[in-house]
Design a protein around this motif. Sequence first.
Motif, PDB file in Angstrom:
ATOM      1  N   LYS A  91      -8.769  -0.540  -3.417  1.00 47.54           N
ATOM      2  CA  LYS A  91      -8.243  -1.662  -2.726  1.00 47.54           C
ATOM      3  C   LYS A  91      -7.830  -1.127  -1.295  1.00 47.54           C
ATOM      4  CE  LYS A  91      -9.147  -5.053  -5.320  1.00 47.54           C
ATOM      5  NZ  LYS A  91      -8.054  -5.827  -6.167  1.00 47.54           N
ATOM      6  N   THR A  92      -7.662  -1.802  -0.080  1.00 49.03           N
ATOM      7  CA  THR A  92      -7.229  -1.295   0.920  1.00 49.03           C
ATOM      8  C   THR A  92      -5.674  -1.915   1.071  1.00 49.03           C
ATOM      9  OG1 THR A  92      -9.264  -1.199   2.098  1.00 49.03           O
ATOM     10  CG2 THR A  92      -7.237  -1.158   3.487  1.00 49.03           C
ATOM     11  N   THR A 152      -4.113   2.864  11.957  1.00 47.73           N
ATOM     12  CA  THR A 152      -4.678   1.700  12.876  1.00 47.73           C
ATOM     13  C   THR A 152      -3.370   1.623  14.107  1.00 47.73           C
ATOM     14  OG1 THR A 152      -5.265  -0.622  13.278  1.00 47.73           O
ATOM     15  CG2 THR A 152      -3.543  -0.128  11.569  1.00 47.73           C
ATOM     16  N   GLU A 157      -5.543  -5.064   9.888  1.00 42.73           N
ATOM     17  CA  GLU A 157      -6.691  -6.231   9.620  1.00 42.73           C
ATOM     18  C   GLU A 157      -7.496  -5.412   8.574  1.00 42.73           C
ATOM     19  OE1 GLU A 157      -7.717  -8.852  13.251  1.00 42.73           O
ATOM     20  OE2 GLU A 157      -8.569  -6.649  13.206  1.00 42.73           O
ATOM     21  N   GLY A 158      -8.003  -6.311   7.647  1.00 46.52           N
ATOM     22  CA  GLY A 158      -8.816  -5.774   6.685  1.00 46.52           C
ATOM     23  C   GLY A 158      -8.294  -5.244   5.293  1.00 46.52           C
ATOM     24  N   PHE A 159      -7.090  -5.644   4.975  1.00 48.19           N
ATOM     25  CA  PHE A 159      -6.543  -5.085   3.682  1.00 48.19           C
ATOM     26  C   PHE A 159      -6.199  -6.083   2.540  1.00 48.19           C
ATOM     27  CE2 PHE A 159      -3.763  -7.159   7.047  1.00 48.19           C
ATOM     28  CZ  PHE A 159      -3.273  -8.283   6.330  1.00 48.19           C
ATOM     29  N   ASP A 160      -6.089  -5.696   1.617  1.00 46.18           N
ATOM     30  CA  ASP A 160      -6.011  -6.541   0.141  1.00 46.18           C
ATOM     31  C   ASP A 160      -4.845  -6.767  -0.258  1.00 46.18           C
ATOM     32  OD1 ASP A 160      -9.015  -6.546   0.129  1.00 46.18           O
ATOM     33  OD2 ASP A 160      -8.949  -4.428  -0.457  1.00 46.18           O
TER      34      ASP A 160
END
Length: 352
Positions: A91-92, A152, A157-160
């Motif tokens: 996962k991120t 970043t 953005e784009g994280f779990d």
Amino acid sequence: MTALEKKDAFVKLGDFLRQFVAYEPVKDDSVLKNDEFFEPFKSLIALSQSHNGWYTPEQVRFSIAAWADSLTSKNLTDWLSRYDIPEREPKTVGLVLAGNIPLVGFHDFVSVVLSGHKALVKLSSNDQHLLPFLAKYLMSIAPGLKNFIGFTEGKLEGFDAVIATGSNNTARYFEYYFKDVPSIIRKNRNSVAVLTGNETTDELEALGEDIFRYFGLGCRNVSKLFVPKGYDFAKFFEAMFAQKDVIQYEKYANNYDYNKAVFLMSNFKLLDNGFLTIKEDTNYASPISSIFYEFYDDLETVKTRLENESDQIQCIVSAGIVGNSIRFGQTQKPELWDYADNIDTLSFLSKL
């Protein structure tokens, strides 16, 4: 990339950091990629204070030394062996880092990568150079880590999942913004020392390290003393004298002058030794260059209060008179398994 390969990369990072513990770095030719990274890191340490006035070379080296001690094969194996970290699609995990002391968010970074997830890091404006350099070193000696490390500068953005550290005010924003994903949100905490009056000179001098390391800016710095009624501060002040050179740093001296003036204008009763003011106060968070204290009649009452207000406490320092307390002089040397806010980060990450 296997878990063992990741662990070995951090062990090699520890070997690299160990070269920079002394005032004058000592190059070890057996360390990987030294031709590429040794001199640039030496320069970065020397320039750290120009990036953040609190990041003196001495303070940066102390943080580096603490991590060099932690990143050994034995320590990492002892830590990771306590968990069942499953093999699964990573996962991120977004990391919103603080910048109050050098490498303050490095433990979260290590935890995410070694748990098998991807670290997406948003740095504090106060600490924008040290972690990216170490990440670059890791990716150089273990190219497979490039798939697990990212930074970043813009909106996260784009994280779990997310681990975010900030003040009590920013924590409310974090809790709202990250409400739809698993998260650890860290708020303000402070550390305290509980004294009896029977402490040795060595113990009190070690307490000075807990108070003054990083100029008192860390949540693990002691900002409050609990002392028995009638406590004589003379021995305490005598032991603090070993830290007198702190007043030579302009930013600290400015805070000392300002906070002392504010206290005096408010007609507060102070104890003062020329570089530290001590004020009787029920709060935990004292300003830079000052420490609060409270008298107590009964030690059990203090223990009960600290237990009831544990959500405000990071560390308790004592000579073993309070359960789960830390020895004098050890607050800024946590083990890998000593988690901020007593929240088991690796357990959280293992369950994502």
